[in-house]
Design a protein around this motif. Structure first.
Motif, PDB file in Angstrom:
ATOM      1  N   THR A 164       1.206   7.736  -3.557  1.00  0.00           N
ATOM      2  CA  THR A 164       0.617   6.809  -2.865  1.00  0.00           C
ATOM      3  C   THR A 164      -0.256   7.796  -1.795  1.00  0.00           C
ATOM      4  O   THR A 164      -0.272   9.027  -1.788  1.00  0.00           O
ATOM      5  N   SER A 165      -1.067   6.037  -1.142  1.00  0.00           N
ATOM      6  CA  SER A 165      -1.939   6.967  -0.527  1.00  0.00           C
ATOM      7  C   SER A 165      -2.135   6.623   0.541  1.00  0.00           C
ATOM      8  O   SER A 165      -2.328   5.604   1.013  1.00  0.00           O
ATOM      9  N   GLY A 166      -2.631   7.283   1.496  1.00  0.00           N
ATOM     10  CA  GLY A 166      -3.570   6.915   2.871  1.00  0.00           C
ATOM     11  C   GLY A 166      -2.183   6.062   3.985  1.00  0.00           C
ATOM     12  O   GLY A 166      -1.226   6.236   3.769  1.00  0.00           O
ATOM     13  N   THR A 189      -1.056   2.705   4.526  1.00  0.00           N
ATOM     14  CA  THR A 189      -0.803   2.223   4.729  1.00  0.00           C
ATOM     15  C   THR A 189       0.196   2.249   2.350  1.00  0.00           C
ATOM     16  O   THR A 189       0.818   1.473   2.159  1.00  0.00           O
ATOM     17  N   ARG A 190      -0.111   3.260   1.991  1.00  0.00           N
ATOM     18  CA  ARG A 190       1.036   3.834   1.152  1.00  0.00           C
ATOM     19  C   ARG A 190       0.153   3.857  -0.019  1.00  0.00           C
ATOM     20  O   ARG A 190       0.748   2.576  -0.951  1.00  0.00           O
ATOM     21  N   GLN A 191      -0.607   3.008  -0.371  1.00  0.00           N
ATOM     22  CA  GLN A 191      -1.853   2.457  -1.064  1.00  0.00           C
ATOM     23  C   GLN A 191      -1.329   3.351  -2.590  1.00  0.00           C
ATOM     24  O   GLN A 191      -0.978   4.145  -2.687  1.00  0.00           O
ATOM     25  N   VAL A 192      -0.996   2.228  -3.844  1.00  0.00           N
ATOM     26  CA  VAL A 192      -1.309   2.675  -5.627  1.00  0.00           C
ATOM     27  C   VAL A 192      -1.763   1.734  -5.737  1.00  0.00           C
ATOM     28  O   VAL A 192      -2.488   1.310  -5.995  1.00  0.00           O
ATOM     29  N   SER A 193      -2.878   3.774  -6.590  1.00  0.00           N
ATOM     30  CA  SER A 193      -3.347   3.268  -7.613  1.00  0.00           C
ATOM     31  C   SER A 193      -3.267   4.224  -8.752  1.00  0.00           C
ATOM     32  O   SER A 193      -3.214   5.409  -8.116  1.00  0.00           O
ATOM     33  N   SER A 227      -4.702   7.950  -8.368  1.00  0.00           N
ATOM     34  CA  SER A 227      -3.438   8.158  -7.399  1.00  0.00           C
ATOM     35  C   SER A 227      -2.839   9.393  -8.708  1.00  0.00           C
ATOM     36  O   SER A 227      -2.781  10.515  -8.051  1.00  0.00           O
ATOM     37  N   CYS A 286      -1.550  -2.000 -12.576  1.00  0.00           N
ATOM     38  CA  CYS A 286      -2.253  -1.686 -10.939  1.00  0.00           C
ATOM     39  C   CYS A 286      -3.060  -2.408 -10.433  1.00  0.00           C
ATOM     40  O   CYS A 286      -4.153  -2.969 -11.342  1.00  0.00           O
ATOM     41  N   ILE A 305      -4.794  -2.520  -8.380  1.00  0.00           N
ATOM     42  CA  ILE A 305      -7.059  -1.840  -8.135  1.00  0.00           C
ATOM     43  C   ILE A 305      -7.556  -0.657  -9.014  1.00  0.00           C
ATOM     44  O   ILE A 305      -6.358  -0.175  -9.796  1.00  0.00           O
TER      45      ILE A 305
END
Length: 200
Positions: A72-74, A76-80, A83, A108, A110
């Motif tokens: 995850t990233s950031g 907000t635990r964004q999934v892309s 990443s 995904c 995104i």
């Protein structure tokens, strides 16, 4: 002098790989270690190895979501997909585990909309041992541009929306973009330098 020239030639051979590890410090440390091996600097090689292992551990601890089995990233635990790609290229995750990771983010929301990012996706597939999927994606994405009328590769191509632009208007997009012409390099990664361009 001859020894130095040999080191330079060997180091130059690493440059194409270094060119494609942007924004992945772990990968940079790995190539730094290889360069240290070439110049026989064991102390600096050990430093690179130790820091790489620390970054491996930190990446897994900080970014890995064990419940979703993705990075995850950031905040907000964004999934892309991106990443996951960076982590595979950095070899934080490898082999079958990497292939399964890419499968998990195949839908995904995104989207990747630039050949720049799709290049790294194909490269991640290759590192995961997915040669067939890599070739299929290369044909589908870059081939899609050709089917859409491209005679040079574009800066941005979204098959779902060919008018997409980060600039507010597609007329400002680049339609002959250096970052987008990497299939020539990818094909050599897949099949070696002796690619027969006459074969169909």
């Amino acid at each position: 002098m001859i020894k130095n020239e040999n080191y330079i030639r060997k180091a130059q051979a690493l440059i194409p790989s270094l060119y494609y590890v942007k924004e992945t410090p772990v990968s940079c440390l790995e190539y730094g270690k290889k360069l240290c091996m070439l110049i026989r600097n064991k102390n600096l090689e050990a430093v690179c190895s130790e820091r790489k292992e620390r970054m491996f551990s930190a990446a897994k601890k900080t970014f890995w979501d064990s419940s979703r089995q993705v990075f995850t990233s950031g905040q907000t635990r964004q999934v892309s997909t991106s990443s996951q790609i960076w982590m595979i290229l950095a070899e934080v995750i490898q082999g079958q585990e990497a292939a399964e990771l890419l499968d998990r983010v195949s839908d995904c929301p995104i989207l990747m909309v630039t050949p720049y990012m799709h290049h790294f996706y194909v490269q991640a597939l290759l590192l995961s041992g997915e040669l067939q999927k890599a070739m299929q994606h290369l044909k589908c994405y870059w081939g899609g541009m050709i089917c859409a009328g491209a005679d040079t590769f574009w800066e941005l191509y979204n098959p779902e929306n060919e008018e997409e632009s980060p600039y507010g208007s597609a007329c400002i997009n680049s339609y002959c973009h250096a970052w987008s012409c990497t299939p020539a390099w990818l094909l050599r990664e897949m099949y070696g330098p002796e690619v027969n361009t006459n074969e169909t």
